[in-house]
Scaffold this motif. Structure first.
Motif, short mmCIF file in Angstrom:
data_model
loop_
_atom_site.label_atom_id
_atom_site.label_comp_id
_atom_site.label_asym_id
_atom_site.label_seq_id
_atom_site.Cartn_x
_atom_site.Cartn_y
_atom_site.Cartn_z
N THR A 92 -0.12 -7.37 -5.22
CA THR A 92 -0.03 -8.12 -5.15
C THR A 92 0.64 -7.85 -6.82
N ALA A 93 1.98 -9.22 -7.05
CA ALA A 93 2.20 -8.65 -8.31
C ALA A 93 1.11 -8.57 -9.92
N GLU A 94 0.54 -9.84 -9.65
CA GLU A 94 -1.07 -9.38 -10.32
C GLU A 94 -1.39 -7.42 -10.78
N ASN A 95 -1.37 -6.72 -9.95
CA ASN A 95 -2.13 -5.93 -10.08
C ASN A 95 -0.49 -3.80 -10.24
N GLY A 96 0.36 -5.14 -10.74
CA GLY A 96 1.99 -3.67 -10.55
C GLY A 96 2.63 -3.87 -9.20
N PHE A 97 2.57 -4.43 -8.21
CA PHE A 97 2.96 -4.63 -6.98
C PHE A 97 3.54 -5.93 -6.35
N ASP A 98 4.98 -5.36 -6.45
CA ASP A 98 6.02 -6.57 -7.01
C ASP A 98 7.09 -7.21 -5.40
N SER A 99 6.62 -5.52 -4.92
CA SER A 99 6.94 -5.83 -3.50
C SER A 99 6.75 -5.27 -2.56
N GLN A 100 7.03 -4.58 -1.40
CA GLN A 100 6.56 -3.30 -0.64
C GLN A 100 6.71 -1.92 -0.65
N ALA A 101 7.88 -2.27 -1.35
CA ALA A 101 8.03 -0.63 -1.67
C ALA A 101 7.35 -0.37 -3.13
N ASP A 102 7.80 -0.86 -3.68
CA ASP A 102 6.01 -1.21 -4.98
C ASP A 102 4.77 -0.18 -4.29
N VAL A 103 4.66 -0.63 -3.39
CA VAL A 103 3.50 -0.27 -2.39
C VAL A 103 3.64 1.10 -1.78
N MET A 104 4.13 1.34 -1.04
CA MET A 104 5.39 2.26 -0.14
C MET A 104 5.16 3.43 -1.90
N ILE A 105 5.66 3.25 -2.70
CA ILE A 105 6.05 4.65 -3.21
C ILE A 105 4.71 4.63 -4.12
N GLU A 106 3.84 4.17 -4.98
CA GLU A 106 2.25 4.30 -5.14
C GLU A 106 1.59 3.63 -4.09
N THR A 107 0.88 4.24 -2.79
CA THR A 107 0.83 4.24 -1.81
C THR A 107 -0.55 4.62 -2.24
N ARG A 108 -1.32 5.67 -3.28
CA ARG A 108 -2.32 6.11 -3.13
C ARG A 108 -3.06 4.54 -4.41
N ARG A 109 -2.42 4.07 -4.71
CA ARG A 109 -3.13 3.32 -6.01
C ARG A 109 -3.21 2.38 -5.40
N ALA A 110 -2.28 1.69 -4.49
CA ALA A 110 -2.79 0.68 -3.60
C ALA A 110 -3.26 0.76 -2.46
N ALA A 111 -4.58 2.73 -1.59
CA ALA A 111 -5.40 2.49 -1.62
C ALA A 111 -6.56 2.44 -2.11
N ASP A 112 -6.36 2.37 -3.25
CA ASP A 112 -7.48 2.78 -4.36
C ASP A 112 -8.25 1.12 -4.70
N LEU A 113 -6.59 0.18 -4.77
CA LEU A 113 -7.86 -1.42 -4.93
C LEU A 113 -8.14 -1.74 -3.67
N LEU A 114 -7.79 -0.91 -2.18
CA LEU A 114 -8.54 -1.24 -1.09
C LEU A 114 -10.04 -1.22 -0.76
N GLY A 115 -9.97 -0.16 -1.65
CA GLY A 115 -11.27 0.60 -1.71
C GLY A 115 -12.24 1.65 -0.60
N ALA A 116 -10.27 1.99 -0.08
CA ALA A 116 -10.61 3.52 1.09
C ALA A 116 -11.68 4.58 0.76
N THR A 117 -11.78 5.25 2.20
CA THR A 117 -12.95 6.29 1.66
C THR A 117 -13.01 7.57 1.14
N PRO A 118 -12.80 7.65 -0.04
CA PRO A 118 -12.45 10.05 -0.80
C PRO A 118 -12.71 10.68 0.10
N MET A 119 -12.03 11.23 0.41
CA MET A 119 -12.20 12.36 1.77
C MET A 119 -12.01 13.44 0.95
#
Length: 701
Positions: free
Chosen positions: A458-485
């Motif tokens: 969400t905007a609180e974490n710097g994602f104002d749109s789906q474009a931001d989520v795609m540009i910063e895919t790694r950081r979005a995945a960090d916040l979701l708690g993905a498994t580091p491989m």
């Protein structure tokens, strides 16, 4: 994947260590930690010997690893013509129905080696003509205009698009990942013509589409006057940008104020061919190509450590600092292109790096078409983009982010594959759901959607749109708690069984506390292959099950903790799995990438192995092909009939020159460790595509 030249002064500081940096701040349990809980401590102790033994192994000579050995029967004659005769073991591998061919031995030699009864022909080499008007290759000459028409450097992914039902004519789609300047050009040219070299390197990147045909004797040749033949380069090829990030302000530059068109593609590692025969080029280590500074100081960051410290301290003030810190952009090494071309300088063009790290879709059947960067598939260091049509008709694409402690992704289209109207499928990749994987102790994989407005995205974490989520895919995945491989590279679905195979190449930064039943190495030098099973063959399901197929390393050396089935021979094991392929019979083929540490990791060159996945063959592996000294094995690709296996030999004559007994000194243009495949004193080593066939015809293996 591999890394650009790390020794050439014009190439900057050491590059490979940048991949050792854990740019992921994730605190989630790593895949290894999850596997330990699932498999149990007892299983781990059976295969590991503790931190001290691992430390000893990391500096051990090759003989300790029982790889090449001192047995004269394992050695290869310096005469390339004698290689095959001296490099074949007597035993023939015949477990169940997996494969039937005489295995070759581990070893290192100046020439390539293939199993007896098979022919390995050079199909096309760096500098060979692609377009009809291409000039002849001139060794040691930097000529960007000529390179635009010639076969590019460091061929990686290979894809075959048939042009007839018999599969004897087709288009070979080839990625050109990076350049190795020190063996490409003479010393004087490297130091006196940096701009000319930079432009030639740009032209040597990208991809090649070339028509090939099988002759009556079974051999493959390129069709020089084909209208399909095409080069795609980082220097000149215009590409459209589509999907959520297209036109976003963070994608806009002075040359492209609309943010919808970009010149070129970078560091194309693996890729994919879709069911409708489009060619997917995956952009991997794009961060190598940008220079500049992220803070307000007067100096450039010179090492990955400097960048990491600045990012951690919050001293990076560049408008894209948080984003570029996560991807390692402008870490101070890499290519010098930014000195000559403004768009590769992040201070002159702050947004240009956001326009790389995507999957590019190309129509190989239309040489006039414009490639498209599909931003709905996310931005990260894409190793590949292999696909499968789901049972409901939707297209599913699997992708790995090739860095230590990064993630595994899946994209599911909203629309379905149109089997009657090929043109209707272009645009299919612009809408769908990108998800990231979380592995659990109970043997399940949960796919977590990366959708703006859900959870922390969400905007609180710097994602104002789906474009931001795609540009910063790694950081979005960090916040979701993905498994580091451990460096997820190629991800290959098997259409025969519905299972999906993930190559985890290695992780030199795995700590002792993270040893476990899967990654029972600290560090994990040898890699492993994970098997995922979607429920009832539904690749769009929210949850899969997972297991381990094999763990790389020599099973006869307990410290490696290797895991292969009992029937695997002394030459059947491998280390550092990278690219994967499934043949028409559904068998898995694995290629490896040990990098410059091959002497410590296995003592043997990279190659191709056939690995069983079902029944009595499960976990059994057999060695089929081996690359020449200093090379990496890439791009395994079968023709539809399975009677030809194309492989890509990348950067011959570069990795581990000091450890190669027949050379034991630095390797460069003037004095390379091998001159494969030409073996001409006037010609440097040349990355090449090899066509492997069975003598007399018939399916490989």
């Amino acid at each position: 994947m591999s890394y650009p030249d790390r020794t050439d002064p014009n190439c900057g500081v050491a590059l490979e260590p940048t991949e050792d940096v854990r740019s992921s701040p994730a605190t989630e349990a790593t895949f290894g930690e999850v596997a330990a809980a699932r498999m149990g401590r007892r299983g781990f102790l059976k295969g590991a010997m503790g931190t001290t033994a691992y430390a000893a192994l990391a500096i051990a000579p090759a003989s300790l690893l029982a790889a090449c050995g001192d047995d004269e029967t394992d050695k290869v004659a310096s005469d390339p013509a004698a290689n095959a005769a001296q490099d074949i073991k007597a035993s023939t591998y015949q477990p169940g129905s997996l494969a039937r061919f005489p295995e070759i031995s581990h070893g290192v030699s100046k020439d390539h080696v293939v199993a007896p009864g098979y022919e390995a022909d050079i199909l096309i080499r760096w500098g060979d003509p692609v377009t009809a008007d291409a000039p002849a290759f001139v060794p040691g000459k930097a000529d960007p205009d000529a390179q635009e028409k010639q076969f590019g450097y460091n061929n990686d992914f290979l894809g075959f698009v048939p042009l007839n039902e018999a599969g004897t004519r087709g288009l070979l789609c080839v990625n050109h990942e990076f350049t190795s300047r020190s063996v490409m050009f003479p010393y004087d040219l490297r130091f006196n013509s940096p701009k000319e070299l930079a432009e030639t390197e740009m032209a040597a990147h990208g991809g090649t589409i070339i028509e090939i045909a099988q002759q009556s004797d079974g051999r493959w040749v390129t069709v020089q006057d084909s209208t399909y033949n095409r080069r795609i380069t980082a220097r000149s090829t215009a590409m459209d940008i589509s999907g959520p990030a297209a036109g976003h302000p963070r994608m806009q530059t002075s040359a492209d104020p609309a943010g919808t068109r970009v010149i070129g593609t970078l560091n194309n590692c693996a890729g994919g061919i879709t069911p409708y025969n489009s060619y997917l080029m995956a952009e991997e280590n794009f961060h190598f190509y940008f220079r500049g500074k992220l803070d307000d100081s007067d100096r450039l960051w010179r090492t990955a450590g400097d960048l990491e410290a600045a990012c951690a301290a919050g001293d990076a003030t560049h408008p894209e600092a948080r984003n570029y810190c996560r991807y390692g952009v402008a870490m101070g090494g890499g290519y010098d292109w930014g000195r000559h071309v403004d768009r590769f300088d992040i201070n002159k063009e702050p947004n240009e790096a956001n326009r790389f790290g995507w999957v590019v879709e190309v129509d190989p059947l239309d040489p006039t078409s414009t490639p498209v960067k599909r931003t709905a598939l996310g931005r990260f260091k894409h190793e590949g983009a292999e696909s499968i049509t789901n049972r409901d008709g939707r297209l599913v694409i699997y992708m790995g982010d090739d860095q230590r402690f990064d993630y595994l992704y899946r994209f599911v289209t909203d629309g379905t594959v149109n089997e009657t109207d090929r043109a209707a499928n272009f645009g299919l990749l612009d809408t769908g759901v990108l998800s990231v994987a979380k592995f659990s102790e109970d043997g399940t994989v949960t796919w977590m959607p990366l959708v703006h407005g859900t959870g922390p995205l969400t905007a609180e974490n710097g994602f104002d749109s789906q474009a931001d989520v795609m540009i910063e895919t790694r950081r979005a995945a960090d916040l979701l708690g993905a498994t580091p491989m451990d460096r997820p590279e190629d991800v290959e679905p098997n259409p025969k069984t519905g299972k999906v195979y993930v190559a985890l190449t290695n992780n030199s930064k795995r700590g002792p506390a993270q040893r476990d039943a899967v990654h029972d190495r600290a560090p994990n030098y040898w890699g492993l292959i994970v098997e995922m099973t979607p429920p009832d063959g539904d690749h769009a399901a929210d949850s899969f099950s997972w297991d381990i197929l094999v763990k790389g390393g020599d099973p006869s050396v307990p410290v490696t903790g290797a895991q292969f089935a009992e029937g695997t021979s002394a030459n059947g094991w491998f280390a550092c799995p990278d690219n994967l392929a499934v043949d028409p019979s559904g068998r898995l083929w694995v290629t490896t990438d040990q990098g410059g540490g091959w002497a410590q990791i296995s003592g043997s060159a990279d190659g191709v192995w056939c690995v069983g996945t079902e029944g009595e063959d499960r976990g059994i592996s057999a060695m089929f092909y081996r690359v020449p000294a200093g090379a990496e094995m890439c791009g395994p690709c079968f023709t539809p009939t399975g009677d030809t296996l194309f492989v890509a030999v990348q950067h011959p004559g570069t990795d581990g020159a000091l450890a190669f007994d027949e050379h034991a000194r630095a390797s460069d243009f003037e004095d390379p460790m091998t001159r494969w495949p030409d073996f001409n004193e006037a010609t440097p080593p040349r990355p090449s595509v090899v066509a492997i066939r069975k003598e007399g015809g018939g399916p490989i293996g």
